[in-house]
Motif scaffolding. Structure first.
Motif, PDB file in Angstrom:
ATOM      1  N   UNK A  66      24.517   9.222 -10.519  1.00 40.58           N
ATOM      2  CA  UNK A  66      25.971   9.072 -10.431  1.00 40.58           C
ATOM      3  C   UNK A  66      26.460   8.054 -11.465  1.00 40.58           C
ATOM      4  N   UNK A  67      25.796   6.911 -11.525  1.00 37.69           N
ATOM      5  CA  UNK A  67      26.271   5.791 -12.346  1.00 37.69           C
ATOM      6  C   UNK A  67      26.208   6.060 -13.840  1.00 37.69           C
ATOM      7  N   UNK A  68      25.287   6.929 -14.270  1.00 41.93           N
ATOM      8  CA  UNK A  68      25.086   7.125 -15.712  1.00 41.93           C
ATOM      9  C   UNK A  68      26.326   7.647 -16.425  1.00 41.93           C
ATOM     10  N   UNK A  69      27.251   8.236 -15.694  1.00 39.16           N
ATOM     11  CA  UNK A  69      28.463   8.771 -16.297  1.00 39.16           C
ATOM     12  C   UNK A  69      29.467   7.674 -16.666  1.00 39.16           C
ATOM     13  N   UNK A  76      17.327  15.182  -5.208  1.00 43.85           N
ATOM     14  CA  UNK A  76      18.483  14.284  -5.287  1.00 43.85           C
ATOM     15  C   UNK A  76      19.508  14.807  -6.277  1.00 43.85           C
ATOM     16  N   UNK A  77      19.027  15.355  -7.392  1.00 43.64           N
ATOM     17  CA  UNK A  77      19.934  15.938  -8.379  1.00 43.64           C
ATOM     18  C   UNK A  77      20.710  17.110  -7.765  1.00 43.64           C
ATOM     19  N   UNK A  78      20.040  17.884  -6.944  1.00 48.71           N
ATOM     20  CA  UNK A  78      20.705  19.021  -6.299  1.00 48.71           C
ATOM     21  C   UNK A  78      21.756  18.553  -5.305  1.00 48.71           C
ATOM     22  N   UNK A  79      21.451  17.456  -4.587  1.00 47.68           N
ATOM     23  CA  UNK A  79      22.440  16.902  -3.654  1.00 47.68           C
ATOM     24  C   UNK A  79      23.702  16.490  -4.413  1.00 47.68           C
ATOM     25  N   UNK A  80      23.516  15.805  -5.541  1.00 49.83           N
ATOM     26  CA  UNK A  80      24.668  15.395  -6.342  1.00 49.83           C
ATOM     27  C   UNK A  80      25.407  16.608  -6.883  1.00 49.83           C
ATOM     28  N   UNK A 104      21.564  17.873 -17.683  1.00 47.83           N
ATOM     29  CA  UNK A 104      22.344  16.922 -18.477  1.00 47.83           C
ATOM     30  C   UNK A 104      22.374  15.557 -17.798  1.00 47.83           C
ATOM     31  N   UNK A 105      22.469  15.533 -16.458  1.00 46.15           N
ATOM     32  CA  UNK A 105      22.462  14.272 -15.708  1.00 46.15           C
ATOM     33  C   UNK A 105      21.160  13.529 -15.951  1.00 46.15           C
ATOM     34  N   UNK A 165      18.031   9.021 -18.518  1.00 46.17           N
ATOM     35  CA  UNK A 165      16.900   8.630 -19.371  1.00 46.17           C
ATOM     36  C   UNK A 165      17.378   7.994 -20.675  1.00 46.17           C
ATOM     37  N   UNK A 166      18.487   8.464 -21.181  1.00 53.20           N
ATOM     38  CA  UNK A 166      19.024   7.901 -22.414  1.00 53.20           C
ATOM     39  C   UNK A 166      19.603   6.508 -22.184  1.00 53.20           C
TER      40      UNK A 166
END
Length: 260
Positions: free
Chosen positions: A72-75, A109-113, A125-126, A131-132
């Motif tokens: 969530x935070x990476x955005x 967790x990615x699927x939940x988001x 992309x998330x 990672x970036x």
């Protein structure tokens, strides 16, 4: 076993991979998904959607080596600095960041988001964004004046701390002392996001019984205000999971900012 004989997370060590398996995995016997995965992701998504928490640097100060909250935070942040209390946690974190064989899978967790945001087609992309952004995973020592000594971190726009204060604090005085150290890592007006477990005394990680500080909602709010924070949001979710792994009564999410 008396609480005084429970292991201390940052002193005696903790099997970081086992912690993930016991409290964050997608295994059928892992009953904490609502509290440890869904609730944090929902609250972070809602909070960041407000648009007032963003910036250049996010510091992650969480127990174990979780990744779900960073999806969530990476955005909202250009750089994520991850601080860990042990080399074992650092190695586990870097396994995932470097896409090494045997890394813990966070696909669930990615699927939940993706379901919460309605953007299931952007999961790859998330992961790439996390990672970036998370290029720095640094060892820290909470007893030092500068917890990352000899490295001096730039002031952060935001800190996310998941369960760490629960595990490293022997008593409520410790909680306030460490909270003060956290606040010292923030810019004036910077934000702090906490996840914790209320009224808990222990958490089993494999066969190890890890000490957890017992506190309630009133205490953590009072501690934050006493250290110069303004509380912007607080949500408490009563426990529904049935398990002898741990004895918390509820989980808490708090978003606050430092007074300028």
């Amino acid at each position: 076993m008396a609480s005084s004989t429970h292991k201390l997370y940052h002193v005696h060590g903790c099997d970081s991979r086992q912690l993930l398996e016991d409290y964050f995995s997608d295994k059928a016997e892992m009953v904490f998904a609502e509290d440890s995965l869904i609730f944090p992701i929902e609250q972070l998504t809602r909070t960041f959607a407000g648009g007032h928490i963003k910036g250049d640097i996010l510091v992650d100060l969480s127990a174990g080596s979780p990744v779900h909250h960073l999806y969530v935070a990476c955005e909202f942040f250009e750089h994520i600095i991850v601080l860990k209390a042990s080399d074992r946690c650092i190695m586990e974190m870097k396994k995932w960041l470097d896409t090494r064989t045997g890394a813990f899978s966070w696909e669930h967790a990615a699927k939940i988001l993706g379901e919460i945001e309605g953007k299931r087609d952007e999961l790859d992309d998330k992961k790439a964004k996390v990672r970036s952004a998370a290029q720095h995973v640094v060892i820290c020592d909470f007893e030092k004046k500068n917890v990352t000594d000899p490295i001096v971190l730039p002031p952060a726009d935001c800190i996310i701390s998941g369960l760490l204060l629960d595990f490293i604090c022997k008593d409520q005085d410790d909680y306030i002392r460490y909270l003060r150290k956290f606040s010292g890592l923030l810019k004036p007006g910077g934000h702090l996001i906490l996840f914790g477990a209320l009224d808990r005394t222990y958490a089993m990680v494999g066969k190890d019984k890890i000490h957890s500080l017992t506190y309630d909602e009133e205490f953590v709010k009072k501690a934050l205000v006493g250290e110069g924070f303004v509380i912007d949001d607080c949500k408490v979710k009563e426990r529904t999971a049935v398990s002898h792994h741990t004895d918390y009564k509820a989980v808490i999410f708090i978003a606050a900012h430092m007074e300028k």
